[in-house]
Scaffold this active site. Structure first.
Site, mmCIF file in Angstrom:
data_model
loop_
_atom_site.group_PDB
_atom_site.id
_atom_site.type_symbol
_atom_site.label_atom_id
_atom_site.label_comp_id
_atom_site.label_asym_id
_atom_site.label_seq_id
_atom_site.Cartn_x
_atom_site.Cartn_y
_atom_site.Cartn_z
ATOM 1 N N SER A 133 -36.852 4.867 -31.957
ATOM 2 C CA SER A 133 -35.801 3.927 -31.509
ATOM 3 C C SER A 133 -34.734 4.660 -30.701
ATOM 4 C CB SER A 133 -35.101 3.287 -32.719
ATOM 5 O OG SER A 133 -36.019 2.748 -33.614
ATOM 6 N N GLU A 368 -42.227 -1.052 -29.569
ATOM 7 C CA GLU A 368 -41.545 -1.733 -28.455
ATOM 8 C C GLU A 368 -40.231 -2.377 -28.917
ATOM 9 O OE1 GLU A 368 -43.502 -3.060 -25.216
ATOM 10 O OE2 GLU A 368 -45.486 -2.330 -25.784
HETATM 11 C C1 LIG Z 1 -49.286 1.362 -33.786
HETATM 12 C C2 LIG Z 1 -48.180 1.961 -32.966
HETATM 13 C C3 LIG Z 1 -48.359 2.131 -31.594
HETATM 14 C C4 LIG Z 1 -47.357 2.722 -30.820
HETATM 15 N N1 LIG Z 1 -47.561 2.924 -29.466
HETATM 16 C C5 LIG Z 1 -46.622 3.574 -28.733
HETATM 17 C C6 LIG Z 1 -46.859 3.884 -27.359
HETATM 18 O O1 LIG Z 1 -47.899 3.530 -26.788
HETATM 19 N N2 LIG Z 1 -45.922 4.590 -26.685
HETATM 20 C C7 LIG Z 1 -44.750 5.004 -27.263
HETATM 21 O O2 LIG Z 1 -43.937 5.641 -26.591
HETATM 22 N N3 LIG Z 1 -44.492 4.702 -28.565
HETATM 23 C C8 LIG Z 1 -45.395 4.006 -29.310
HETATM 24 N N4 LIG Z 1 -45.168 3.730 -30.648
HETATM 25 C C9 LIG Z 1 -43.942 4.224 -31.261
HETATM 26 C C10 LIG Z 1 -42.916 3.126 -31.507
HETATM 27 O O3 LIG Z 1 -42.393 2.669 -30.291
HETATM 28 C C11 LIG Z 1 -41.853 3.687 -32.454
HETATM 29 O O4 LIG Z 1 -42.486 3.869 -33.709
HETATM 30 C C12 LIG Z 1 -40.666 2.750 -32.574
HETATM 31 O O5 LIG Z 1 -39.871 2.814 -31.417
HETATM 32 C C13 LIG Z 1 -39.776 3.089 -33.793
HETATM 33 O O6 LIG Z 1 -39.465 4.433 -33.804
HETATM 34 P P1 LIG Z 1 -39.663 5.315 -35.140
HETATM 35 O O7 LIG Z 1 -41.026 5.070 -35.645
HETATM 36 O O8 LIG Z 1 -39.278 6.694 -34.784
HETATM 37 O O9 LIG Z 1 -38.660 4.714 -36.171
HETATM 38 P P2 LIG Z 1 -37.106 5.061 -36.277
HETATM 39 O O10 LIG Z 1 -36.485 4.933 -34.934
HETATM 40 O O11 LIG Z 1 -36.953 6.343 -36.984
HETATM 41 O O12 LIG Z 1 -36.608 3.878 -37.205
HETATM 42 C C14 LIG Z 1 -36.819 3.863 -38.613
HETATM 43 C C15 LIG Z 1 -36.099 2.647 -39.179
HETATM 44 O O13 LIG Z 1 -34.695 2.742 -38.918
HETATM 45 C C16 LIG Z 1 -34.272 1.577 -38.228
HETATM 46 N N5 LIG Z 1 -33.236 1.919 -37.258
HETATM 47 C C17 LIG Z 1 -33.242 2.927 -36.344
HETATM 48 N N6 LIG Z 1 -32.122 2.887 -35.605
HETATM 49 C C18 LIG Z 1 -31.391 1.830 -36.055
HETATM 50 C C19 LIG Z 1 -30.144 1.240 -35.689
HETATM 51 N N7 LIG Z 1 -29.408 1.734 -34.672
HETATM 52 N N8 LIG Z 1 -29.714 0.172 -36.383
HETATM 53 C C20 LIG Z 1 -30.464 -0.359 -37.374
HETATM 54 N N9 LIG Z 1 -31.647 0.143 -37.777
HETATM 55 C C21 LIG Z 1 -32.109 1.216 -37.115
HETATM 56 C C22 LIG Z 1 -35.516 1.057 -37.516
HETATM 57 O O14 LIG Z 1 -35.386 -0.328 -37.192
HETATM 58 C C23 LIG Z 1 -36.576 1.337 -38.552
HETATM 59 O O15 LIG Z 1 -36.582 0.321 -39.493
HETATM 60 C C24 LIG Z 1 -46.138 3.115 -31.443
HETATM 61 C C25 LIG Z 1 -45.952 2.900 -32.812
HETATM 62 C C26 LIG Z 1 -46.957 2.325 -33.567
HETATM 63 C C27 LIG Z 1 -46.733 2.093 -35.040
#
Ligand SMILES: Cc1cc2nc3c(=O)[nH]c(=O)nc-3n(C[C@H](O)[C@H](O)[C@H](O)COP(=O)(O)OP(=O)(O)OC[C@H]3O[C@@H](n4cnc5c(N)ncnc54)[C@H](O)[C@@H]3O)c2cc1C
Length: 403
Positions: A133, A368
């Protein structure tokens, strides 16, 4: 004047994808899912249907259809399996459409055209092990050396990460701005799997979208020619966000298809299964779950259609696309949970498809833009904390005829 009818071309497209996916993929999806197997064989078939360049202009090897067609394709593909729609999301939505808007003529000829024809497969790589994120938290860097950039870093959770040929990669080009987390120090690059120093793998422990490939890759001093810089140096963050406007649209329409799949499976099961001497569909609490699936389906569909209509007109749609993605993905999780519930213990078994829908839908509530990030976005628009300013490039309005 508003018109809720699909054009003849849209109906033909819907029908042809439904027939193809129903015939070629649906009978095998249970086994592919169980085997954690990405079937490369679907790619040439999708290419021959024109799906891999569906709304890429004909001049660049695409099918030249409008953005509503992209939504229809996403909905139909995810009705059968999320892994099929993910191909559209990363290859067409996040990658090809970004090159349509931001690519140079040379990039369009060398990368977009072969991708639109399905000769090369492409994806999008923003996320890293320590930053999802918080995209400003990425660590990948691109150091300019003469007519090349040298890229070093690691990307993770990349859809098709271990199978794609071309990657739209984001990295810091300004190390001072990286320290200050100023996104105007980030740039976007086209990286080929074939470049020296690139290596990839598949994430093995994933529990959803098992028929899809999700991977990671490393860039160890990968030399990327300057001509592969997308946009200008420093425009990478804007390009990453632009791409998400297109990817999120396909995710919204796809989640709508998954809700429809949950609804249809639930209706069939509710009429076949008896409890207390009657079909379970005649119990009011079961009816309530089915009715909610229908209202979620119809509302989700209207939201992606509105976003597609804005895209066709060449209008900014970040807010509307975000709302469509947020609403449909959250609703799809509810629909899949209820579909499992309606199936009782059978829903808890892979003998029925609803368990797969339940596992598959969750990813889209995370990628996304997580549910929380979209909640914040929508509130911020209302509170006036966020407005969308024009960027240098936008998706071109669709120029064809709608009939
Ligand atoms: C099956 C799959 C396919 C994917 N494909 C791609 C791809 O093709 N390309 C790519 O670049 N990425 C891809 N991703 C990655 C995806 O975009 C990220 O997992 C997503 O952006 C969330 O990031 P994170 O997993 O690091 O979670 P984090 O950002 O660490 O978030 C963890 C939790 O904290 C919450 N959180 C974080 N910040 C805040 C805030 N400011 N306020 C409130 N809550 C917050 C989130 O909502 C979440 O619940 C994929 C992920 C999956 C699961």
């Amino acid at each position: 004047m508003l018109n809720f009818d699909f054009s003849h071309d849209h109906e033909l497209l819907e029908q042809s994808i439904r027939e193809w996916a129903g015939r070629e993929v649906a009978p095998r999806i249970h086994d592919l899912d169980r085997a954690h197997q990405f079937d490369r064989g679907v790619l040439p078939q999708m290419a021959s249907l024109g799906l891999l360049g569906i709304c890429v202009p004909v001049d660049y090897g695409g099918a030249g259809m409008d953005y509503i067609a992209l939504g229809i394709a996403s909905e139909e593909l995810e009705y059968v399996d999320t892994s099929l729609r993910v191909i559209m999301s990363v290859h067409v939505g996040l990658n090809c459409l970004t090159l349509v808007a931001w690519g140079t003529e040379d990039q369009k000829q060398r990368y977009l055209a072969p991708q639109a024809q399905g000769r090369k497969i492409a994806t999008y790589a923003l996320t890293e092990p320590s930053a999802g994120s918080d995209a400003r938290g990425i660590q990948s860097v691109a150091i300019r050396k003469g007519d090349r950039y040298v890229l070093t870093g690691e990307k993770m959770w990349i859809s098709m990460g271990d199978v794609a040929d071309n990657y739209l990669v984001f990295a810091w080009t300004d190390l001072e701005k990286k320290k200050q987390r100023d996104p105007s120090g980030m740039s976007a690059f086209i990286v080929e799997r074939a470049f020296k120093g690139f290596s990839s793998g598949t994430l093995k422990e994933k529990w959803g979208i098992l028929a899809g490939n999700t991977g990671f890759f490393k860039m160890e001093e990968v030399e990327v020619p300057r001509e592969n810089l997308v946009g200008r140096e420093g425009e990478g963050f804007k390009i990453a966000m632009f791409a998400l406007d297109q990817g999120r649209y396909t995710v919204a329409a796809g989640a709508t298809g998954l809700i429809r799949a949950c609804r249809d499976a639930s209706v069939t099961y509710a009429k076949a299964r008896k409890a207390f001497g009657v079909e379970i569909g005649s119990h009011q609490l079961v009816k309530e779950m089915i009715a909610k699936m229908e209202s979620d389906y119809q509302a989700s569909r209207l939201l992606w259609l509105r976003a597609g209509w804005l895209k066709n007109g060449g209008r900014r749609n970040t807010r509307e696309t975000g709302l469509a993605k947020w609403f449909a993905t959250v609703a799809s999780e509810r629909a899949a949970g209820d579909a499992v519930q309606i199936h009782g213990a059978n829903g808890y078994s892979d003998e029925y498809p609803v368990g797969r829908y339940y596992r598959n839908c969750k990813g889209a509530v995370i990628y996304e833009g997580t549910r929380e990030i979209h909640t914040i976005m929508q509130a911020d628009y209302l509170l006036g904390y966020r407005t969308d300013r024009p960027t240098r490039c936008e998706l071109p309005a669709w120029e064809g005829s709608a009939s």
